[in-house]
Design an enzyme around this catalytic site. Structure first.
Site, mmCIF file in Angstrom:
data_model
loop_
_atom_site.group_PDB
_atom_site.id
_atom_site.type_symbol
_atom_site.label_atom_id
_atom_site.label_comp_id
_atom_site.label_asym_id
_atom_site.label_seq_id
_atom_site.Cartn_x
_atom_site.Cartn_y
_atom_site.Cartn_z
ATOM 1 N N ALA A 14 0.809 -1.227 0.000
ATOM 2 C CA ALA A 14 0.000 0.000 0.000
ATOM 3 C C ALA A 14 0.835 1.267 0.000
ATOM 4 O O ALA A 14 0.303 2.358 0.193
ATOM 5 C CB ALA A 14 -0.950 -0.003 1.198
ATOM 6 N N VAL A 64 6.199 -9.557 2.650
ATOM 7 C CA VAL A 64 5.092 -10.520 2.761
ATOM 8 C C VAL A 64 5.540 -11.947 2.494
ATOM 9 O O VAL A 64 4.871 -12.897 2.942
ATOM 10 C CB VAL A 64 3.931 -10.147 1.817
ATOM 11 N N TYR A 155 4.572 -14.262 -13.550
ATOM 12 C CA TYR A 155 3.515 -13.395 -13.018
ATOM 13 C C TYR A 155 2.138 -14.016 -13.252
ATOM 14 O O TYR A 155 1.294 -14.047 -12.352
ATOM 15 C CB TYR A 155 3.611 -12.023 -13.682
ATOM 16 N N LYS A 159 -0.589 -15.194 -10.408
ATOM 17 C CA LYS A 159 -1.931 -14.624 -10.320
ATOM 18 C C LYS A 159 -3.016 -15.676 -10.544
ATOM 19 O O LYS A 159 -4.116 -15.569 -9.992
ATOM 20 C CB LYS A 159 -2.065 -13.470 -11.321
#
Length: 248
Positions: A14, A64, A155, A159
């Site tokens: 964020a 993360v 990627y 996803k």
């Protein structure tokens, strides 16, 4: 009074871009926001901006892909705001390359951050949500996780994995009133896409029925809906925010 009044939200990645806009949007609706990002400075900028506008936010630096950092992010929400209701897994990276040229490190890092990162946060956050018998988990996927893309095997795989993770978690947590959904953005105007050559932008837009790029706000408003009580009977879904690019 906002629709997220008295709710506590974590948004990863964020510090900038779509994640920052999501954090601001949820804060506007009354949520107390934990702004998490690997970049301490940008995370603080987002949190300070929310606070200066009358919202409630704190920042935390964390990776993360580390289970320990993921736990610290969740602990921050509990320490600062005494709860956790909403988790938005937005953190992600790209390391584009053709499969024949892609290094093992390029593959591993994208999977580690994008997919394992979401798993780590879900694992830590769900322990809190299961006890509270309430929660909203929103995972940011991508249309390339549905359609694939040249030069983005890592990627796209990460996803697509997010979608499988979303549906599995939705089934596991439904009995405890925890809704888990994914948002799959298409071609969105960000700092990264603004730097693309004009001919590349035109090629992308030519594939979109609405004939324009989306904005970070378009994504944030869908996240807000999924975080709100208006979506209490929606779980295990993937909402594409793509102007009709991929009708699947």
């Amino acid at each position: 009074m906002g629709i997220l009044e008295k709710k506590v939200a974590i948004i990863t990645g964020a510090g900038r871009g779509i994640g920052r806009v999501i954090a601001v949007e949820l804060a506007k609706e009354g949520a107390s926001v934990v702004v998490a990002d690997i970049d301490e400075n940008t995370a603080k900028e987002t949190a300070d901006g929310i606070c200066s506008s009358g919202g409630k936010a704190v920042s935390i630096a964390g990776d993360v892909s580390s289970p320990e950092d993921a736990k610290e992010i969740v602990d921050k929400a509990l320490e600062e705001f005494s709860g956790l209701d909403i988790l938005v897994n937005n953190a992600g990276i790209v390391r584009d390359n053709l499969i024949m040229r892609m290094t093992e490190d390029e593959w591993d890092l994208v999977i580690k951050v994008n997919l394992k990162g979401a798993f780590n946060l879900i694992k830590s956050a769900s322990r809190v949500m299961l006890k509270r018998r309430y929660g909203k988990i929103i995972n940011i996927s991508s249309v390339v996780g549905i359609m694939g893309n040249v030069g983005q095997a890592n990627y796209s795989a990460s996803k697509a994995g997010i979608i499988g993770l979303t549906r599995s978690a939705a089934k596991e947590f439904a009995s405890r009133n925890i809704c888990v959904n994914a948002v799959a953005p298409g071609y969105i105007e960000t700092d990264m896409t603004r730097n693309l050559p004009e001919e590349v932008k035109k090629a992308f837009i030519s594939t979109i029925p609405l004939k324009r790029a989306g904005s970070a706000g378009d994504v944030a408003r869908v996240v807000k809906f999924l975080a709100s009580p208006d979506s209490d009977y929606i779980t295990g879904q993937v909402i594409q925010v793509d102007g009709g690019m991929v009708m699947a």
